[in-house]
Design an enzyme around this catalytic site. Structure first.
Site, mmCIF file in Angstrom:
data_model
loop_
_atom_site.group_PDB
_atom_site.id
_atom_site.type_symbol
_atom_site.label_atom_id
_atom_site.label_comp_id
_atom_site.label_asym_id
_atom_site.label_seq_id
_atom_site.Cartn_x
_atom_site.Cartn_y
_atom_site.Cartn_z
ATOM 1 N N ASP A 228 -8.467 -5.462 -6.410
ATOM 2 C CA ASP A 228 -8.287 -4.260 -5.591
ATOM 3 C C ASP A 228 -8.599 -3.028 -6.425
ATOM 4 O OD1 ASP A 228 -7.474 -2.324 -3.740
ATOM 5 O OD2 ASP A 228 -5.388 -2.449 -4.374
ATOM 6 N N SER B 71 0.824 -1.202 0.000
ATOM 7 C CA SER B 71 0.000 0.000 0.000
ATOM 8 C C SER B 71 0.867 1.265 0.000
ATOM 9 C CB SER B 71 -0.966 -0.041 1.194
ATOM 10 O OG SER B 71 -1.938 0.974 1.085
ATOM 11 N N HIS C 220 -6.443 -5.685 -1.718
ATOM 12 C CA HIS C 220 -5.424 -4.659 -1.534
ATOM 13 C C HIS C 220 -4.200 -5.135 -0.764
ATOM 14 C CE1 HIS C 220 -3.818 -0.662 -1.420
ATOM 15 N NE2 HIS C 220 -3.892 -0.581 -0.108
#
Length: 435
Positions: free
Chosen positions: A360, A178, A413
């Site tokens: 995602d 991320s 994600h």
């Protein structure tokens, strides 16, 4: 004279002992886990910055295979402001929470089968300062920044290795996902430059791993619209109109371009009921035990328990309420794009693995593929499926710059949605095997 020489020798010995003293505490058991831990865990703080005023908290898990020779990783969770404990218990560590309705007692921890610590030593680091249990002794400390974080992590690692010299020669990798995907390439460059210019101990840097990484945030967000179209979340007509009116720029729209603004609003209406981190999962209230994200609350209950803090050897009074992701942690986002860092690291020959959960919508694979393509490296292993037990687990492509891109089928994600597959992928890549 003899007395003076003795005192100097004694002082030198004391300094050596301080330098090589344990920086942390060996943890044999944890509240919520039944019996002794089946792996070796150390927690502690390493001071960085002026007068070591920033105290960086870490969890170190030794490899369950051959810790003296296996790779050493530092794992950084994103945010910024998300504790690396999230990686340890939700993604690739040897512990996980048993998902059950919270009853006021310490949440239950269980062992996992998919931990990357089966083949690697991992330092789970809380950064920047203010994240997790990391804290600053200076109440007037400067607000952290992306570039500042890169320098702090580099300093942390050299200080940590100075106190753990048995890991000097282990192959070293920086890993995370991320938002940390933007900072990790800068950390790699910082370590590399430090090795070359000045700093000891030398770090045996080999490469990095990033999952659904923030790279150039405006472009990452722009890729959500073609992703949504590909997933059947918006119509052909809306997608074509968006392309025509907005020219591919959907987030920093000219206020005078009213047509584009209206179409972007229509897009948001279409996807407002979608859980962005995994578009095939339901979007629901975090507080419901039936919701996937309920498990995140368990880490808050656990880490805020007094017995847990005592067990982890957290400095008393250094942290108020612990949050898995504390978005109140300020960070100057002074790296607009990490692409130049990727290019520089590639030129220096470092390996990289870029992972994308293909469901995602926060950082879609569409945008990640686009910036990788912009590097203009030749393909040495063309797009193909990678397999687990004769089933397609995702797709992969390898480039001449030692960069491997891999999607994880039906994942989101972070690694937590397909931990077994991600573990197999990592074990293959870290050992130099094709996926």
């Amino acid at each position: 004279m003899a007395s003076l020489i003795f005192k100097l020798l004694f002082l030198q010995l004391v300094l050596v002992l301080i330098q090589h003293a344990y920086s942390g505490s060996i943890i044999r058991s944890l509240p919520g886990f039944e019996g002794p831990l089946p792996f070796e865990l150390e927690t502690g703080y390493i001071g960085v910055g002026e007068a070591e005023e920033d105290q960086m908290f870490y969890y170190f898990v030794k490899s369950e295979s051959n810790p003296i020779e296996d790779p050493l990783l530092v794992w950084l969770t994103g945010g910024p402001g998300c504790s690396s404990f999230s990686g340890l218990v939700y993604e690739n560590g040897p512990l996980a929470f048993k998902v059950e309705t919270y009853n006021g007692s310490v949440p239950t921890l269980v062992s996992t089968t998919y931990s990357w610590t089966k083949v690697a030593n991992i330092i789970y680091l809380d950064q920047p300062v203010g994240t997790g249990f990391s804290y600053s002794r200076n109440p007037l400390a400067d607000i952290p920044s992306d570039t500042g974080s890169a320098k702090r992590v580099n300093e942390f690692l050299r200080n940590w290795l100075a106190k753990h010299p048995e890991y000097f020669s282990n192959p070293f990798y920086v890993a995370g996902n991320s938002y940390s995907g933007k900072v990790i390439p800068a950390i790699v460059q910082e370590i590399s430059n430090g090795n070359y210019i000045c700093c000891k101990p030398q770090i045996n840097l080999q490469g990095y791993v990033i999952g659904n990484p923030v790279t150039y945030y405006d472009h990452d967000k722009d890729s959500r619209i073609p992703f949504a179209h590909g997933m059947g979340l918006i119509s052909d007509e809306l997608f074509e109109s968006l392309k025509r009116s907005c020219g591919g720029n959907y987030n920093t729209v000219d206020p005078l371009n009213t047509e584009c603004l209206k179409l972007v609003e229509d897009y948001h209406k279409c996807v407002s009921g979608i859980y962005e981190e995994l578009v095939i999962a339901p979007k629901c209230e975090t507080t419901s035990p039936d919701c996937y994200t309920y498990r995140y609350l368990l880490s808050n209950y656990w880490a805020n328990n007094k017995s847990v803090r005592r067990a982890l050897k957290v400095v008393k009074g250094s942290k108020g309420k612990w949050e898995r992701c504390d978005y109140a942690v300020h960070c100057k986002k002074d790296i607009i794009s990490s692409i130049p860092y990727h290019m520089n690291n590639s030129i220096k020959g470092y390996r990289s693995l870029v992972i994308s959960g293909d469901h995602d919508m926060t950082i879609p694979f569409v945008g990640t593929q686009a910036w990788i393509s912009s590097l203009n490296y030749s393909v040495i292993d063309k797009w193909r499926p990678w397999m687990v037990l004769d089933q397609v687990a995702g797709y992969t492509k390898t480039y001449a710059n030692k960069m491997t891109f891999a999607t994880v089928k039906a994942s989101g994600h972070t690694l937590e949605y397909k931990p077994e597959e991600c573990s197999i992928m990592f074990k293959r890549w870290i050992s130099g095997q094709p996926l």
